[in-house]
Design an enzyme around this catalytic site. Structure first.
Site, PDB file in Angstrom:
ATOM      1  CD  GLU A  35     -78.273 -43.141   5.971  1.00 15.04           C
ATOM      2  OE1 GLU A  35     -79.385 -43.090   5.070  1.00 15.04           O
ATOM      3  OE2 GLU A  35     -78.590 -43.118   7.168  1.00 15.04           O
TER       4      GLU A  35
ATOM      5  CG  ASP B  86     -83.908 -39.467  -0.543  1.00 19.12           C
ATOM      6  OD1 ASP B  86     -84.018 -40.262   0.447  1.00 19.12           O
ATOM      7  OD2 ASP B  86     -83.421 -39.387  -1.245  1.00 19.12           O
TER       8      ASP B  86
END
EC number: 4.2.1.20
Length: 242
Positions: A31, A42
């Site tokens: 990824e 995040d």
């Protein structure tokens, strides 16, 4: 069935070197994070890595350029983790074309509403770039059925309701939820967010078809030697397929 190991790295100046190392040490899919100024999904480690990448001048064009030139060094599939804003700004069709041309296997778009993901799948499926579905522990059963029935590549179950890579405390309902998703899915169901140690891996692999490790990998690329990183990857790989 072999369990999938999906490590995450930030797209930065070391992108190809880091991705190559991962692909040589057990990664099944990598990824690659596309740095973005407002990364709502995040945790602090990945957010900081993204800010550093932006300071280095890393853009989606830089990432595409590197993959175009050196993608053949990466010996496994890779997906881009990007926010929809980047795709929209680039132009949807141009973005999917570029993904196809640079060997991108799929896209993880954490801020993409389900309805929009369906439109993108219908409109751009001929490019062969998979749109990976995310399922949170809070997603209701009806919506899960909808998501799973249209899933491609793999299904990414978010194993915590917190942001990524924090304390690794898995939701008590996690295993039941993953098992219920697997019962109706035609693609692998992987778990991610908060997985850091071989112990986490051993716990979650009982039910999941694979794991995503993000913050811990990013942290290790920042502060560990190459040998230490390889040793860590081997410990994860060993636990996953033992």
């Amino acid at each position: 069935m072999t369990k999938l190991f999906i490590p995450y790295i930030m797209g930065n100046k070391d992108l190809i070197e880091n991705a190559t190392l991962l692909s040589e040490n057990g990664a099944d899919i990598i990824e690659i994070g596309v740095p973005f100024s407002d990364p709502v999904a995040d945790g602090p480690v990945i957010m900081e890595a993204g800010q550093q990448a932006i300071k280095q001048g890393i853009t989606i064009d830089y990432i595409f350029n590197q993959l175009e030139k050196h993608g053949d060094q990466i010996k496994c599939n890779y997906v881009l983790m990007t926010y929809y804003n980047i795709i929209c700004h680039y132009g949807e069709q141009a973005f999917f074309e570029k993904c196809r041309d640079t060997g991108v296997y799929g896209l993880i778009i954490p801020d993409l509403p389900y309805e929009l993901s369906q439109r993108l799948k219908q409109q751009f499926s001929h490019y062969g770039v998979k749109i990976i579905s995310l399922v949170a522990m809070t997603t209701d059963d009806k919506r899960i059925k909808d998501i799973v029935s249209h899933a491609e590549g793999f299904i990414y179950t978010v194993t915590m309701n917190a942001t990524t890579g924090q304390n690794g405390a898995f939701h008590p309902e996690l295993k039941r939820k993953i098992e219920s998703i697997k019962a109706i899915a035609n693609v692998p169901v992987v778990a991610g967010f908060g997985i850091r140690t071989p112990q986490h891996v051993a716990d979650i692999k009982e039910v999941a078809d694979g794991i995503v490790i993000g913050s811990e990998i990013v942290k290790r690329f920042k502060s560990n030697t190459r040998e230490e990183i390889i040793k860590y990857l081997q410990s994860i790989q060993q636990t996953l397929n033992n």
